[in-house]
Motif scaffolding. Structure first.
Motif, PDB file in Angstrom:
ATOM      1  N   ASN A  70      20.060   3.164 -21.385  1.00  0.00           N
ATOM      2  CA  ASN A  70      20.427   2.854 -22.762  1.00  0.00           C
ATOM      3  C   ASN A  70      21.899   2.491 -22.874  1.00  0.00           C
ATOM      4  O   ASN A  70      22.265   1.559 -23.594  1.00  0.00           O
ATOM      5  N   PHE A  71      22.749   3.199 -22.161  1.00  0.00           N
ATOM      6  CA  PHE A  71      24.182   2.916 -22.211  1.00  0.00           C
ATOM      7  C   PHE A  71      24.480   1.532 -21.630  1.00  0.00           C
ATOM      8  O   PHE A  71      25.203   0.738 -22.234  1.00  0.00           O
ATOM      9  N   VAL A  72      23.955   1.258 -20.441  1.00  0.00           N
ATOM     10  CA  VAL A  72      24.244  -0.021 -19.790  1.00  0.00           C
ATOM     11  C   VAL A  72      23.682  -1.181 -20.604  1.00  0.00           C
ATOM     12  O   VAL A  72      24.339  -2.215 -20.767  1.00  0.00           O
ATOM     13  N   ALA A  73      22.486  -1.012 -21.153  1.00  0.00           N
ATOM     14  CA  ALA A  73      21.898  -2.082 -21.964  1.00  0.00           C
ATOM     15  C   ALA A  73      22.716  -2.348 -23.220  1.00  0.00           C
ATOM     16  O   ALA A  73      22.812  -3.488 -23.683  1.00  0.00           O
ATOM     17  N   ARG A  74      23.344  -1.325 -23.761  1.00  0.00           N
ATOM     18  CA  ARG A  74      24.098  -1.469 -25.004  1.00  0.00           C
ATOM     19  C   ARG A  74      25.529  -1.952 -24.783  1.00  0.00           C
ATOM     20  O   ARG A  74      26.016  -2.800 -25.517  1.00  0.00           O
ATOM     21  N   TYR A  75      26.211  -1.429 -23.762  1.00  0.00           N
ATOM     22  CA  TYR A  75      27.650  -1.660 -23.645  1.00  0.00           C
ATOM     23  C   TYR A  75      28.091  -2.483 -22.440  1.00  0.00           C
ATOM     24  O   TYR A  75      29.221  -2.921 -22.386  1.00  0.00           O
ATOM     25  N   GLU A  76      27.257  -2.651 -21.457  1.00  0.00           N
ATOM     26  CA  GLU A  76      27.653  -3.370 -20.251  1.00  0.00           C
ATOM     27  C   GLU A  76      26.748  -4.584 -20.059  1.00  0.00           C
ATOM     28  O   GLU A  76      25.708  -4.703 -20.686  1.00  0.00           O
ATOM     29  N   LEU A 112      27.574  16.289 -19.326  1.00  0.00           N
ATOM     30  CA  LEU A 112      27.201  15.672 -18.062  1.00  0.00           C
ATOM     31  C   LEU A 112      27.015  14.165 -18.187  1.00  0.00           C
ATOM     32  O   LEU A 112      27.614  13.395 -17.435  1.00  0.00           O
ATOM     33  N   VAL A 113      26.205  13.721 -19.127  1.00  0.00           N
ATOM     34  CA  VAL A 113      25.906  12.294 -19.264  1.00  0.00           C
ATOM     35  C   VAL A 113      27.167  11.515 -19.595  1.00  0.00           C
ATOM     36  O   VAL A 113      27.465  10.491 -18.967  1.00  0.00           O
ATOM     37  N   LEU A 114      27.927  11.985 -20.557  1.00  0.00           N
ATOM     38  CA  LEU A 114      29.131  11.281 -20.970  1.00  0.00           C
ATOM     39  C   LEU A 114      30.143  11.193 -19.830  1.00  0.00           C
ATOM     40  O   LEU A 114      30.752  10.136 -19.615  1.00  0.00           O
TER      41      LEU A 114
END
Length: 184
Positions: free
Chosen positions: A123-129, A93-95
């Motif tokens: 966490n994803f947006v802070a790391r990759y975007e 779901l998350v991916l």
């Protein structure tokens, strides 16, 4: 060598673990049925709200009579409200939601303001975007108006204040317990 008493004790222990597991399964199945029925019950409301919005936008007179939230805003950058869970153990779901959100942001031009609801998305947006404007974590599964008000206030102020040209909400649409499709 193990005695017959130890073997009997182990057999009882395994039987007790089986009883506890069955009880936990019954409780989780009950919670799942309740959540599924609540989700399906809200579909009619969401469908009618979308029809109403489409009807209002199609009215003669165009944008000069529309409410400010229904008018086009050419100033600002698009905003994506990314809704993900706080915890994992949700399969793909998350991916799937994150991949879909990244594709949508690229389609919007890349310079996107991100508002993340949920720890996984944050966490994803802070790391990759780039462009994380705000993050909201710890929102319950059954949020109240007070839980959602800060998010709504930020989106409204950003849209009416010309920070956001458009607002897209990206989330997992419930199809069945084993399938949730990402939508925006």
């Amino acid at each position: 060598m193990t005695s017959s008493r130890d073997i009997q004790r182990r057999i009882r222990s395994v039987a007790n673990i089986g009883k506890v597991t069955r009880a936990m399964e019954a409780v989780s199945a009950s919670k799942m049925r309740r959540a599924q029925s609540a989700t399906l019950a809200s579909r009619a409301y969401a469908h009618k709200a979308a029809q109403l919005m489409a009807y209002l936008r199609a009215q003669p007179g165009g944008s000069e009579v529309l409410h400010p939230l229904l008018q086009d805003h050419p100033v600002g950058r698009p905003a994506v409200v990314l809704i993900t869970p706080d915890r994992g153990l949700t399969g793909g779901l998350v991916l799937n939601v994150l991949r879909f959100a990244v594709r949508e942001s690229a389609r919007l031009g890349g310079n996107v303001a991100w508002l993340a609801l949920g720890r996984k998305g944050r966490n994803f947006v802070a790391r990759y975007e780039t462009g994380l404007v705000a993050d909201f974590t710890g929102i319950s599964d059954d949020p109240s108006v007070l839980d959602i008000m800060p998010v709504a206030r930020m989106v409204l102020d950003g849209f009416l204040g010309d920070d956001f040209s458009a607002v897209y909400v990206t989330y997992a649409h419930f199809v069945s317990t084993s399938r949730q499709d990402p939508v925006s």
